[in-house]
Design an enzyme around this catalytic site. Structure first.
Site, PDB file in Angstrom:
ATOM      1  N   ARG A 113     -49.913  23.722   8.494  1.00  0.00           N
ATOM      2  CA  ARG A 113     -50.580  22.439   8.678  1.00  0.00           C
ATOM      3  C   ARG A 113     -51.798  22.671   7.931  1.00  0.00           C
ATOM      4  O   ARG A 113     -52.727  23.463   8.113  1.00  0.00           O
ATOM      5  CB  ARG A 113     -50.638  22.008  10.074  1.00  0.00           C
ATOM      6  CG  ARG A 113     -51.285  20.564  10.034  1.00  0.00           C
ATOM      7  CD  ARG A 113     -51.244  19.876  11.237  1.00  0.00           C
ATOM      8  NE  ARG A 113     -51.283  18.428  11.097  1.00  0.00           N
ATOM      9  CZ  ARG A 113     -51.406  17.475  11.955  1.00  0.00           C
ATOM     10  NH1 ARG A 113     -51.393  17.677  13.367  1.00  0.00           N
ATOM     11  NH2 ARG A 113     -51.503  16.334  11.729  1.00  0.00           N
ATOM     12  N   HIS A 149     -57.850  20.473  10.344  1.00  0.00           N
ATOM     13  CA  HIS A 149     -58.931  19.732  11.393  1.00  0.00           C
ATOM     14  C   HIS A 149     -60.152  20.812  11.812  1.00  0.00           C
ATOM     15  O   HIS A 149     -60.611  20.404  12.760  1.00  0.00           O
ATOM     16  CB  HIS A 149     -58.383  19.495  12.693  1.00  0.00           C
ATOM     17  CG  HIS A 149     -56.836  18.642  12.204  1.00  0.00           C
ATOM     18  ND1 HIS A 149     -55.877  18.318  13.308  1.00  0.00           N
ATOM     19  CD2 HIS A 149     -56.383  18.038  11.344  1.00  0.00           C
ATOM     20  CE1 HIS A 149     -55.000  17.633  12.654  1.00  0.00           C
ATOM     21  NE2 HIS A 149     -55.261  17.458  11.416  1.00  0.00           N
ATOM     22  N   MET A 161     -50.194  18.227  19.758  1.00  0.00           N
ATOM     23  CA  MET A 161     -51.135  17.473  20.416  1.00  0.00           C
ATOM     24  C   MET A 161     -51.807  17.999  21.618  1.00  0.00           C
ATOM     25  O   MET A 161     -50.901  18.291  22.592  1.00  0.00           O
ATOM     26  CB  MET A 161     -50.995  15.720  20.811  1.00  0.00           C
ATOM     27  CG  MET A 161     -51.136  14.923  19.787  1.00  0.00           C
ATOM     28  SD  MET A 161     -50.831  13.253  20.159  1.00  0.00           S
ATOM     29  CE  MET A 161     -49.060  13.692  20.453  1.00  0.00           C
ATOM     30  N   ARG A 220     -50.349   9.803  18.533  1.00  0.00           N
ATOM     31  CA  ARG A 220     -50.912   8.807  19.771  1.00  0.00           C
ATOM     32  C   ARG A 220     -49.827   7.829  20.270  1.00  0.00           C
ATOM     33  O   ARG A 220     -49.832   7.526  21.461  1.00  0.00           O
ATOM     34  CB  ARG A 220     -52.343   7.973  19.482  1.00  0.00           C
ATOM     35  CG  ARG A 220     -53.377   9.031  19.062  1.00  0.00           C
ATOM     36  CD  ARG A 220     -54.416   8.401  18.338  1.00  0.00           C
ATOM     37  NE  ARG A 220     -54.236   8.212  17.044  1.00  0.00           N
ATOM     38  CZ  ARG A 220     -55.229   7.930  16.164  1.00  0.00           C
ATOM     39  NH1 ARG A 220     -56.361   7.496  16.579  1.00  0.00           N
ATOM     40  NH2 ARG A 220     -54.683   7.834  15.030  1.00  0.00           N
ATOM     41  N   TYR A 226     -60.658  23.961  12.540  1.00  0.00           N
ATOM     42  CA  TYR A 226     -60.629  25.072  13.240  1.00  0.00           C
ATOM     43  C   TYR A 226     -60.575  26.269  12.567  1.00  0.00           C
ATOM     44  O   TYR A 226     -60.977  26.197  11.253  1.00  0.00           O
ATOM     45  CB  TYR A 226     -59.259  25.078  14.159  1.00  0.00           C
ATOM     46  CG  TYR A 226     -59.499  23.537  15.006  1.00  0.00           C
ATOM     47  CD1 TYR A 226     -60.433  23.728  15.959  1.00  0.00           C
ATOM     48  CD2 TYR A 226     -58.629  22.658  15.077  1.00  0.00           C
ATOM     49  CE1 TYR A 226     -60.667  22.626  16.956  1.00  0.00           C
ATOM     50  CE2 TYR A 226     -58.873  21.406  15.973  1.00  0.00           C
ATOM     51  CZ  TYR A 226     -59.817  21.494  16.879  1.00  0.00           C
ATOM     52  OH  TYR A 226     -59.948  20.404  17.444  1.00  0.00           O
ATOM     53  N   ARG A 243     -56.972   9.161   6.249  1.00  0.00           N
ATOM     54  CA  ARG A 243     -57.234   8.071   7.280  1.00  0.00           C
ATOM     55  C   ARG A 243     -57.033   8.173   8.931  1.00  0.00           C
ATOM     56  O   ARG A 243     -57.494   7.371   9.676  1.00  0.00           O
ATOM     57  CB  ARG A 243     -56.381   6.885   6.877  1.00  0.00           C
ATOM     58  CG  ARG A 243     -54.889   6.978   7.591  1.00  0.00           C
ATOM     59  CD  ARG A 243     -54.126   5.694   7.316  1.00  0.00           C
ATOM     60  NE  ARG A 243     -52.845   6.190   7.623  1.00  0.00           N
ATOM     61  CZ  ARG A 243     -51.612   6.187   6.666  1.00  0.00           C
ATOM     62  NH1 ARG A 243     -51.949   5.552   5.325  1.00  0.00           N
ATOM     63  NH2 ARG A 243     -50.585   6.532   6.976  1.00  0.00           N
ATOM     64  N   HIS A 282     -51.611  26.384  12.522  1.00  0.00           N
ATOM     65  CA  HIS A 282     -52.775  25.265  12.345  1.00  0.00           C
ATOM     66  C   HIS A 282     -53.716  25.647  11.637  1.00  0.00           C
ATOM     67  O   HIS A 282     -54.725  26.402  11.967  1.00  0.00           O
ATOM     68  CB  HIS A 282     -53.041  24.920  13.848  1.00  0.00           C
ATOM     69  CG  HIS A 282     -53.941  23.771  13.994  1.00  0.00           C
ATOM     70  ND1 HIS A 282     -54.551  22.926  13.084  1.00  0.00           N
ATOM     71  CD2 HIS A 282     -54.157  23.152  15.136  1.00  0.00           C
ATOM     72  CE1 HIS A 282     -55.159  21.822  13.342  1.00  0.00           C
ATOM     73  NE2 HIS A 282     -55.062  21.944  14.807  1.00  0.00           N
TER      74      HIS A 282
HETATM   75  C1  LIG Z   1     -55.064  13.706  21.932  1.00  0.00           C
HETATM   76  C2  LIG Z   1     -54.844  14.488  20.676  1.00  0.00           C
HETATM   77  C3  LIG Z   1     -54.865  15.666  20.672  1.00  0.00           C
HETATM   78  C4  LIG Z   1     -54.501  16.500  19.159  1.00  0.00           C
HETATM   79  N1  LIG Z   1     -54.342  17.722  19.315  1.00  0.00           N
HETATM   80  C5  LIG Z   1     -53.701  18.325  17.927  1.00  0.00           C
HETATM   81  C6  LIG Z   1     -53.596  19.705  18.004  1.00  0.00           C
HETATM   82  O1  LIG Z   1     -53.572  20.469  18.847  1.00  0.00           O
HETATM   83  N2  LIG Z   1     -53.085  20.283  16.864  1.00  0.00           N
HETATM   84  C7  LIG Z   1     -53.093  19.354  15.460  1.00  0.00           C
HETATM   85  O2  LIG Z   1     -52.669  20.056  14.707  1.00  0.00           O
HETATM   86  N3  LIG Z   1     -53.573  18.168  15.910  1.00  0.00           N
HETATM   87  C8  LIG Z   1     -53.711  17.455  16.717  1.00  0.00           C
HETATM   88  N4  LIG Z   1     -54.022  16.152  16.955  1.00  0.00           N
HETATM   89  C9  LIG Z   1     -53.725  15.391  15.579  1.00  0.00           C
HETATM   90  C10 LIG Z   1     -52.502  14.798  15.947  1.00  0.00           C
HETATM   91  O3  LIG Z   1     -51.194  15.833  15.362  1.00  0.00           O
HETATM   92  C11 LIG Z   1     -51.916  13.648  14.701  1.00  0.00           C
HETATM   93  O4  LIG Z   1     -52.183  14.276  13.340  1.00  0.00           O
HETATM   94  C12 LIG Z   1     -53.021  12.646  14.957  1.00  0.00           C
HETATM   95  O5  LIG Z   1     -53.145  11.983  16.096  1.00  0.00           O
HETATM   96  C13 LIG Z   1     -52.968  11.497  13.889  1.00  0.00           C
HETATM   97  O6  LIG Z   1     -51.622  10.877  14.200  1.00  0.00           O
HETATM   98  P1  LIG Z   1     -51.523   9.518  14.912  1.00  0.00           P
HETATM   99  O7  LIG Z   1     -52.195   8.579  14.188  1.00  0.00           O
HETATM  100  O8  LIG Z   1     -50.028   9.017  14.875  1.00  0.00           O
HETATM  101  O9  LIG Z   1     -51.995   9.696  16.238  1.00  0.00           O
HETATM  102  C14 LIG Z   1     -54.328  15.604  18.028  1.00  0.00           C
HETATM  103  C15 LIG Z   1     -54.490  14.151  18.236  1.00  0.00           C
HETATM  104  C16 LIG Z   1     -54.690  13.701  19.670  1.00  0.00           C
HETATM  105  C17 LIG Z   1     -54.921  12.029  19.559  1.00  0.00           C
END
Ligand SMILES: Cc1cc2nc3c(=O)[nH]c(=O)nc-3n(C[C@H](O)[C@H](O)[C@H](O)COP(=O)(O)O)c2cc1C
Length: 393
Positions: free
Chosen positions: A236, A187, A31, A342, A189, A282, A184
């Site tokens: 990922r 998402h 994150m 989160r 990128y 989701r 990565h």
């Molecule tokens: C603040 C934030 C920053 C994130 N940054 C990344 C990241 O740098 N790399 C990545 O692969 N996913 C990132 N994600 C996605 C998370 O790894 C995760 O898959 C996503 O929050 C869903 O999981 P959750 O429902 O448990 O939050 C980010 C999510 C959040 C909320």
């Protein structure tokens, strides 16, 4: 590699991920938190990651940029300079001191950037010249949101240089003490900008057919595996997520195509990658829905199960998991490991809370990407310390 008897498995069953002995399956998801001032991880990051470390626990770092053209958020860390490598050592040491294992997530945002983050104010690089639509907004250094600019499509001959950035960064991550790296490829990128047919409009060998669209990812995987060994590399992807317009007309087909190539590489090498990490369709973030292609829960479960079934190795999933859903996924054999995002932001002791089924702190979304080294970052209360809930934001 996957355990054979699913029946009694829970989030707290130990798991052997290649050479790593994990004591449980509650993983810290990567994150972005925007606390690495000027790209250098400081003491705040050491505190944050150490807070979320448990003996035998597994952590994935925030997206960490592989080159100066990599960033698209304010104050995200890099791993391409000596200063960054030295700074990461202290973070990794703090995690290891708690007995946890940590991978560095290697990141390049591609077109999801802005000239303000680019050397010389240049256009960001991508697979395409198409910008991200106005549906999405780029976070600027002053905290405001702007429009994504027109990217510059990489020339074919430039692509090996970008692959080399990943390879060098992987070596740097190992020098910094990381136990491995996660590529990565999700998402929306850079790597996803090559994978998805809704973005990639290239006419060279990196565009068109699914084989061509997978080429960049697989070149990165091969380069990194060649540098640090398969057992320290993970990938990922998020084939069914439309974040930053990353749509594909056949998400399942794309996911299976990537998996087929990784399986083949593993079989050629006689060695497995650490794991494959897939984001559930989701997943929602930023208060907007990122539902991927419209579909029912059943379709989603089918997609994830097909990918899980095809991949010959450790399977991690992420996105919208609660304790109960995580328990279910492990018990049913839908995943070997579950990464939590989160809930882990607001519950540094999430593993303990899950174990004793304790109530959870709520996360404060508006502090996800702010720069304060403490507020909304390292000041979420622990179950056993009973500090006051956050009230300052
Ligand atoms: C603040 C934030 C920053 C994130 N940054 C990344 C990241 O740098 N790399 C990545 O692969 N996913 C990132 N994600 C996605 C998370 O790894 C995760 O898959 C996503 O929050 C869903 O999981 P959750 O429902 O448990 O939050 C980010 C999510 C959040 C909320």
């Amino acid at each position: 590699m996957a355990e054979t008897t699913d029946q009694a498995m829970t989030l707290f069953s130990p798991y052997k991920m290649g050479k790593f002995n994990l004591s449980h399956r509650v993983v810290l998801a990567p994150m972005t938190r925007c606390r690495a001032l000027n790209g250098i991880p400081g003491p705040a990051l050491a505190t944050y990651y150490a807070q979320r470390s448990t003996p035998g626990g597994f952590l994935i770092s925030e997206g960490t940029t592989v080159s100066p053209t990599g960033p698209g958020f304010p104050h995200v860390p890099g791993i391409y300079t000596e200063e960054q490598v030295e700074a990461w050592k202290k973070v990794v040491d703090a995690v290891h001191a708690k007995g946890a294992i940590i991978f560095c997530q290697l990141w390049h945002v591609g077109r999801a950037s802005h000239p303000v983050y680019q050397p010389g104010g240049a256009a960001p690089i991508s697979s395409t010249s198409k910008p991200i639509s106005k549906r999405w907004r780029v976070l600027l250094p002053d905290g405001n949101y702007g429009t994504y600019p027109n990217p510059r499509p990489l020339e074919t001959h430039e692509i090996p240089e970008v692959v080399e950035d990943y390879r060098r960064s992987a070596l740097n991550a190992i020098r910094a003490g990381f136990d491995g790296i996660e590529i990565h490829g999700a998402h929306g990128y850079l790597i996803d900008q090559f994978l998805k047919d809704g973005i990639n409009d290239r006419t060279d060998e990196y565009g068109g057919s699914v084989a061509n669209r997978c080429r960049f990812l697989m070149q990165v995987v091969q380069a990194v595996v060649g540098a640090i060994g398969a057992g320290r590399v993970a990938v990922r992807i998020s084939p069914a997520i439309d974040h930053l317009d990353a749509m594909d007309s056949n998400p399942l087909g794309l996911g299976l195509a990537v998996i087929e190539r990784i399986n083949k590489l593993q079989s050629d090498l006689g060695a497995k990658l650490s794991y494959l990490h897939i984001t559930q369709p989701r997943y929602t973030a930023y208060g907007q829905t990122e539902s991927g292609r419209p579909g029912s829960e059943e379709e989603e479960a089918q997609l994830m199960r097909s990918l899980r079934k095809s991949y010959q190795g450790t399977f991690m999933c992420s996105g919208g998991f609660t304790r109960e859903l995580g328990m279910q996924a492990i018990a049913q054999g839908d995943a070997d490991l579950v990464s939590y995002g989160r809930l882990f932001i607001s519950n540094p002791d999430l593993v303990l809370r899950f174990k004793v089924d304790a109530p959870l702190n709520k996360y404060i979304r508006k502090a996800f990407y702010t720069q304060d080294p403490v507020v909304g970052y390292t000041d979420y209360p622990f179950l056993n310390k009973g500090s006051e809930p956050l009230s300052r934001l």
